[in-house]
Design a protein around this motif. Structure first.
Motif, PDB file in Angstrom:
ATOM      1  N   ILE A  16       0.963  -1.251   0.116  1.00  0.00           N
ATOM      2  CA  ILE A  16      -0.053   0.048   0.029  1.00  0.00           C
ATOM      3  C   ILE A  16       0.956   1.094  -0.099  1.00  0.00           C
ATOM      4  CG2 ILE A  16      -1.677   1.393   1.329  1.00  0.00           C
ATOM      5  CD1 ILE A  16      -2.962  -1.179   2.479  1.00  0.00           C
ATOM      6  N   ASP A  17       0.665   2.266  -0.987  1.00  0.00           N
ATOM      7  CA  ASP A  17       1.434   3.497  -1.047  1.00  0.00           C
ATOM      8  C   ASP A  17       0.533   4.402  -0.237  1.00  0.00           C
ATOM      9  OD1 ASP A  17       2.741   5.554  -1.856  1.00  0.00           O
ATOM     10  OD2 ASP A  17       2.691   5.480  -3.747  1.00  0.00           O
ATOM     11  N   PRO A  18       0.776   4.736   1.020  1.00  0.00           N
ATOM     12  CA  PRO A  18       0.000   5.357   2.058  1.00  0.00           C
ATOM     13  C   PRO A  18      -0.099   6.715   1.638  1.00  0.00           C
ATOM     14  CG  PRO A  18       2.138   5.166   2.738  1.00  0.00           C
ATOM     15  CD  PRO A  18       2.079   4.324   1.639  1.00  0.00           C
ATOM     16  N   THR A  19      -1.437   7.338   1.919  1.00  0.00           N
ATOM     17  CA  THR A  19      -1.800   8.652   1.870  1.00  0.00           C
ATOM     18  C   THR A  19      -2.092   9.026   3.379  1.00  0.00           C
ATOM     19  OG1 THR A  19      -4.037   8.076   1.408  1.00  0.00           O
ATOM     20  CG2 THR A  19      -2.697   8.622  -0.512  1.00  0.00           C
ATOM     21  N   GLY A  20      -2.423   8.239   4.311  1.00  0.00           N
ATOM     22  CA  GLY A  20      -2.963   8.619   5.503  1.00  0.00           C
ATOM     23  C   GLY A  20      -1.722   8.448   6.450  1.00  0.00           C
ATOM     24  N   ASN A  21      -1.803   8.558   7.881  1.00  0.00           N
ATOM     25  CA  ASN A  21      -0.657   8.322   8.701  1.00  0.00           C
ATOM     26  C   ASN A  21      -0.893   7.483   9.742  1.00  0.00           C
ATOM     27  OD1 ASN A  21      -2.584   9.897  10.052  1.00  0.00           O
ATOM     28  ND2 ASN A  21      -1.188  11.376  10.915  1.00  0.00           N
ATOM     29  N   PHE A  22      -1.875   6.347   9.538  1.00  0.00           N
ATOM     30  CA  PHE A  22      -1.812   5.668  10.622  1.00  0.00           C
ATOM     31  C   PHE A  22      -2.291   4.047  10.204  1.00  0.00           C
ATOM     32  CE2 PHE A  22      -5.991   7.637  10.194  1.00  0.00           C
ATOM     33  CZ  PHE A  22      -6.720   6.712   9.965  1.00  0.00           C
ATOM     34  N   VAL A  23      -1.992   3.210  11.142  1.00  0.00           N
ATOM     35  CA  VAL A  23      -2.223   1.735  10.722  1.00  0.00           C
ATOM     36  C   VAL A  23      -3.311   1.396  11.459  1.00  0.00           C
ATOM     37  CG1 VAL A  23      -1.370  -0.583  10.364  1.00  0.00           C
ATOM     38  CG2 VAL A  23       0.032   1.416   9.959  1.00  0.00           C
ATOM     39  N   GLU A  56       4.728   5.960  16.144  1.00  0.00           N
ATOM     40  CA  GLU A  56       4.047   6.070  17.498  1.00  0.00           C
ATOM     41  C   GLU A  56       3.314   4.442  17.607  1.00  0.00           C
ATOM     42  OE1 GLU A  56       1.248   8.073  20.829  1.00  0.00           O
ATOM     43  OE2 GLU A  56       1.728   9.081  18.678  1.00  0.00           O
ATOM     44  N   LEU A  57       3.822   3.747  18.419  1.00  0.00           N
ATOM     45  CA  LEU A  57       3.069   2.523  18.745  1.00  0.00           C
ATOM     46  C   LEU A  57       2.037   2.539  19.692  1.00  0.00           C
ATOM     47  CD1 LEU A  57       3.596  -0.185  17.442  1.00  0.00           C
ATOM     48  CD2 LEU A  57       5.174  -0.802  19.482  1.00  0.00           C
ATOM     49  N   HIS A  58       0.670   2.044  19.352  1.00  0.00           N
ATOM     50  CA  HIS A  58      -0.285   2.244  20.037  1.00  0.00           C
ATOM     51  C   HIS A  58      -0.657   0.728  20.809  1.00  0.00           C
ATOM     52  CE1 HIS A  58      -1.124   6.053  18.509  1.00  0.00           C
ATOM     53  NE2 HIS A  58      -0.876   5.592  17.466  1.00  0.00           N
ATOM     54  N   VAL A  59      -0.040  -0.370  20.572  1.00  0.00           N
ATOM     55  CA  VAL A  59      -0.339  -1.581  21.096  1.00  0.00           C
ATOM     56  C   VAL A  59       0.898  -2.264  21.684  1.00  0.00           C
ATOM     57  CG1 VAL A  59      -2.323  -1.927  19.747  1.00  0.00           C
ATOM     58  CG2 VAL A  59       0.014  -2.576  18.953  1.00  0.00           C
ATOM     59  N   LYS A  60       0.827  -3.398  22.286  1.00  0.00           N
ATOM     60  CA  LYS A  60       1.941  -3.997  22.646  1.00  0.00           C
ATOM     61  C   LYS A  60       1.617  -5.499  22.595  1.00  0.00           C
ATOM     62  CE  LYS A  60       0.420  -4.136  27.760  1.00  0.00           C
ATOM     63  NZ  LYS A  60      -0.842  -3.470  27.366  1.00  0.00           N
ATOM     64  N   VAL A  61       2.399  -6.320  22.494  1.00  0.00           N
ATOM     65  CA  VAL A  61       2.378  -7.769  22.440  1.00  0.00           C
ATOM     66  C   VAL A  61       1.130  -8.303  23.425  1.00  0.00           C
ATOM     67  CG1 VAL A  61       3.377  -9.953  22.534  1.00  0.00           C
ATOM     68  CG2 VAL A  61       4.629  -8.352  21.360  1.00  0.00           C
ATOM     69  N   ARG A  86      -5.557  -7.407  22.522  1.00  0.00           N
ATOM     70  CA  ARG A  86      -6.661  -7.790  21.983  1.00  0.00           C
ATOM     71  C   ARG A  86      -6.906  -6.587  21.040  1.00  0.00           C
ATOM     72  NH1 ARG A  86      -8.590 -11.624  19.207  1.00  0.00           N
ATOM     73  NH2 ARG A  86     -10.543 -10.795  19.779  1.00  0.00           N
ATOM     74  N   VAL A  87      -7.217  -6.682  19.608  1.00  0.00           N
ATOM     75  CA  VAL A  87      -7.728  -5.600  18.769  1.00  0.00           C
ATOM     76  C   VAL A  87      -8.804  -6.156  17.987  1.00  0.00           C
ATOM     77  CG1 VAL A  87      -5.370  -4.313  18.767  1.00  0.00           C
ATOM     78  CG2 VAL A  87      -6.035  -6.204  17.144  1.00  0.00           C
ATOM     79  N   LYS A  88      -9.524  -4.902  17.661  1.00  0.00           N
ATOM     80  CA  LYS A  88     -11.042  -5.227  16.827  1.00  0.00           C
ATOM     81  C   LYS A  88     -10.445  -4.506  15.561  1.00  0.00           C
ATOM     82  CE  LYS A  88     -14.113  -5.745  20.661  1.00  0.00           C
ATOM     83  NZ  LYS A  88     -15.558  -4.985  21.081  1.00  0.00           N
ATOM     84  N   THR A  89     -11.559  -4.793  14.686  1.00  0.00           N
ATOM     85  CA  THR A  89     -11.082  -4.165  13.239  1.00  0.00           C
ATOM     86  C   THR A  89     -11.286  -2.670  13.477  1.00  0.00           C
ATOM     87  OG1 THR A  89     -12.321  -5.971  12.139  1.00  0.00           O
ATOM     88  CG2 THR A  89     -12.065  -3.936  10.733  1.00  0.00           C
ATOM     89  N   GLY A  90     -10.379  -1.992  12.784  1.00  0.00           N
ATOM     90  CA  GLY A  90     -10.218  -0.504  12.936  1.00  0.00           C
ATOM     91  C   GLY A  90      -9.637   0.207  13.963  1.00  0.00           C
ATOM     92  N   ASP A  91      -9.120  -0.709  14.974  1.00  0.00           N
ATOM     93  CA  ASP A  91      -8.451  -0.101  16.378  1.00  0.00           C
ATOM     94  C   ASP A  91      -6.985   0.264  15.812  1.00  0.00           C
ATOM     95  OD1 ASP A  91     -10.500  -0.827  17.803  1.00  0.00           O
ATOM     96  OD2 ASP A  91      -9.463  -2.477  18.734  1.00  0.00           O
ATOM     97  N   LYS A  92      -6.578   1.148  16.193  1.00  0.00           N
ATOM     98  CA  LYS A  92      -5.240   2.023  15.584  1.00  0.00           C
ATOM     99  C   LYS A  92      -3.965   1.262  16.414  1.00  0.00           C
ATOM    100  CE  LYS A  92      -5.368   6.435  15.206  1.00  0.00           C
ATOM    101  NZ  LYS A  92      -5.244   7.790  15.364  1.00  0.00           N
ATOM    102  N   LEU A  93      -3.230   0.976  15.416  1.00  0.00           N
ATOM    103  CA  LEU A  93      -2.079   0.244  15.827  1.00  0.00           C
ATOM    104  C   LEU A  93      -0.701   1.023  15.883  1.00  0.00           C
ATOM    105  CD1 LEU A  93      -2.402  -3.078  13.559  1.00  0.00           C
ATOM    106  CD2 LEU A  93      -3.286  -2.868  15.859  1.00  0.00           C
ATOM    107  N   ILE A  94      -0.429   1.675  14.709  1.00  0.00           N
ATOM    108  CA  ILE A  94       0.621   2.452  14.613  1.00  0.00           C
ATOM    109  C   ILE A  94       0.189   3.762  14.021  1.00  0.00           C
ATOM    110  CG2 ILE A  94       3.057   2.788  13.478  1.00  0.00           C
ATOM    111  CD1 ILE A  94       3.014  -0.159  13.033  1.00  0.00           C
TER     112      ILE A  94
END
Length: 643
Positions: free
Chosen positions: A527-534, A580-585, A588-596
């Motif tokens: 993906i060639d990104p246009t946004g700034n988050f994963v 910036e990392l928003h999660v750790k090992v 639990r995440v759901k669809t759409g939760d911010k990761l990075i």
């Protein structure tokens, strides 16, 4: 945690034992070794290990591709071997000792020019466009250009020079800035030093040859010529390194209490003096000498031999990364001779390798899996991006690479015989003609024809004999044996994964990293990104992250499949700056939760591709289908289906 003890023990043995390891670290997917003697590594045996997906050597590092579980593998390896891992910077520093002086110089040169290349390409295209609207006389029986007959296009023609001048006249500013950035010193001091080299108070460097009188600074006991270094590459590089080593010296010897005042002053002022009195004039002479030698080789009686050799070896040079050194030579040729004969041959090499891939596409037209790599690689190569074609198709099969090299060699000889010149560095491949001076278009078109026909014909001829019916898709591959089972066949199921970030979805083969583009780590997309988050593409558990670099995240989906999201290429080198990392090992995440969250501008400024890899390492026998060529929205647009 999986148990890798058997593979760990075997890897240590096949890599030459503990005593052959100088340093070891890991990134999101690979173990990175610096070996005392790289020849002791038994690559065939290492690649045969179940946990290993491949190996390659780059910049003095022996890299073993593991995948998502690399952190667990690394921990078990270092514990078993009884060695301590080190930081990636320490591995990089140790790897430098495995390289020759020439390799280190070329590597540094490549890293200096990488952040500048987008501006050079942009300006090259602009100059090509100005060429079409203002220099080619299409009208009034060949006496007037579009700019001559239209006030609007005349305004466009003049306005666009603003960008062309900014890039090529002010090139020393970008070079000195990039050097200070690469060497880790104060970047604003580099910018200021660069500005002193192109100050409007000085005689413009492009006007020196025709100036009747050169102004001077008169100090009574000495005079210094007030010459600007517009477009000069070597002078700017020498000045930049003078500043870097002065700043490092004062940082080391200056008391911290006065460092903020003393270091900038004692670094910048002497650097400016030395730049204008010593290294500037020396660099000018060196740059002129190098450009003159290349120019002489391309215009002499044996120019055909020079061109033939360059055309033949340029593709292998690209695979080693040494091609970055041609940017400095091209820039110096443009500055000295108002054009470059070298760049057209580079564009022709792109076309030749793309034509070899086109032939492979024809040969393998019934092999759907091969076509998923061949077609995108051919398109990107014809547009000037050669890595997917070189690593994904031509090098993998061998003979297409050689056929492309032969075609490139012939095309280079033809171009040189017509003395084809480009205004500047531009986009490679077929669009490269936009950079060519109009009086040389016919010669370049003839050379292009050779770069298309010869590799295509040779690859067809050789491939029709070398490729098996299975490779060409004419016969089905033999089915793998499966163990008998009395269990009823499970009903087919389909899982949908949405885009983890916004941007244009591209095939995996177009990712500018051979480990991803060749599918070594699994199937997927870029993906060639246009946004700034994963965001999470499905409900999942976070299985891996790298705390210091924060550039990637591994997920275990609720259906049991694994996924890797790797933001940018080689962004591990940024050490977390811009991420910036928003999660750790274990989260639990759901669809759409911010990761990075990441900063696209910082990634580009660091000279790294922003293309993000979205990879499924193991499919467990399930079929994956991908949606590519579209603009996706993070968390909503479907891009991968499991069937």
């Amino acid at each position: 945690m999986a148990n890798y003890q058997a593979d760990v023990k075997a890897l240590l043995q096949h890599i030459g034992g503990k005593e052959n390891i100088r340093a070891v670290s890991h990134c999101m997917t690979r173990m990175r070794f610096v070996l005392v003697d790289p020849a002791k590594a038994e690559t065939d045996k290492i690649e045969a290990l179940p946990s290993v997906k491949g190996t390659f050597t780059q910049a003095g590092q022996f890299q073993v591709i593991i995948g998502n579980d690399v952190a667990d593998f690394y921990n078990q390896f270092t514990a078993f071997a009884g060695i301590e891992g080190v930081s990636k910077d320490a591995v990089k520093a140790a790897a430098a000792s495995n390289q020759s002086l020439a390799q280190r110089i070329v590597g540094t040169l490549g890293e200096i020019f990488a952040p500048i290349i987008p501006a050079l390409i942009c300006s090259g295209l602009i100059l090509g466009f100005r060429n079409i609207i203002g220099e080619i006389n299409f009208f009034a029986d060949g006496t007037q250009s579009l700019a001559d007959i239209s006030q609007f296009w005349s305004g466009v023609y003049n306005f666009l020079w603003l960008i062309g001048e900014a890039v090529f006249h002010m090139l020393p500013v970008g070079i000195v800035w990039s050097i200070t950035k690469k060497m880790g010193t104060t970047q604003i001091l580099g910018i200021v030093l660069g500005l002193t080299l192109v100050s409007p108070q000085l005689l413009n460097g492009f006007s020196v040859a025709t100036a009747t009188e050169i102004p001077v600074w008169d100090f009574g006991f000495a005079q210094v010529s007030m010459i600007g270094y517009q477009g000069q590459v070597i002078s700017a590089m020498l000045a930049g390194f003078v500043l870097v080593y002065l700043e490092r010296f004062w940082q080391k010897h200056c008391p911290e209490v006065v460092r903020m005042i003393v270091v900038p002053f004692c670094s910048l002022v002497p650097a400016v003096v030395i730049a204008h009195t010593i290294v500037g004039p020396i660099g000018w002479k060196i740059g002129d000498a190098i450009a003159a030698v290349v120019y002489m080789g391309l215009t002499s009686q044996v120019k055909w031999l020079f061109a033939a050799v360059f055309g033949l070896i340029y593709a292998p040079i690209v695979m080693t990364g040494l091609h970055h050194m041609t940017n400095a030579i091209d820039s110096q040729l443009v500055n000295l001779y108002q054009g470059t004969i070298l760049w057209p041959m580079i564009a022709l090499s792109n076309i030749a390798q793309g034509s070899a891939v086109l032939a492979m596409s024809v040969l393998q037209k019934k092999n759907e899996r091969a076509q998923q790599v061949n077609i995108p690689a051919c398109i990107s190569c014809y547009l000037g991006v050669t890595e997917p074609a070189l690593f994904g198709v031509n090098l993998k099969n061998g003979f297409p690479l050689v056929c492309g090299m032969i075609g490139s060699s012939v095309a280079a000889v033809i171009a040189t015989s017509f003395q084809v010149e480009a205004y500047s560095i531009g986009v490679g491949g077929l669009p490269g003609i936009l950079s060519i001076k109009p009086q040389y278009w016919l010669g370049f078109l003839i050379a292009m024809a050779a770069a298309i026909v010869i590799p295509f014909g040779l690859t067809i001829a050789v491939g029709s004999r070398r490729l098996s019916p299975v490779d060409r898709g004419l016969d089905a591959a033999p089915a793998a044996e499966t163990a008998p089972t009395t269990e009823p066949e499970a009903a087919p199921q389909e899982d949908l994964l949405v885009a983890p970030l916004s941007g244009k979805v591209i095939p995996l083969s177009e990712i500018p990293d051979q480990v991803f583009s060749q599918g070594i780590l699994g199937e997927g997309v870029g993906i060639d990104p246009t946004g700034n988050f994963v965001v999470a593409p499905a409900n999942a558990t976070v299985s891996s992250v790298i705390e210091d670099s924060k550039h990637a995240c591994g997920l275990t989906l609720d259906n049991g499949m694994e996924m890797l999201i790797h933001v940018g290429m080689d962004t591990v080198a940024m050490k977390g700056d811009g991420f910036e990392l928003h999660v750790k090992v274990g989260d639990r995440v759901k669809t759409g939760d911010k990761l990075i969250t990441f900063d696209l501008d910082k990634i580009r400024a660091a000279g790294h591709p922003t293309i993000t890899a979205v990879v499924v390492p193991e499919t467990a026998g399930r079929t994956l289908s991908f949606e590519t060529g579209m603009d996706a929205q993070a968390g909503t647009t479907p891009i991968i289906r499991f069937e």
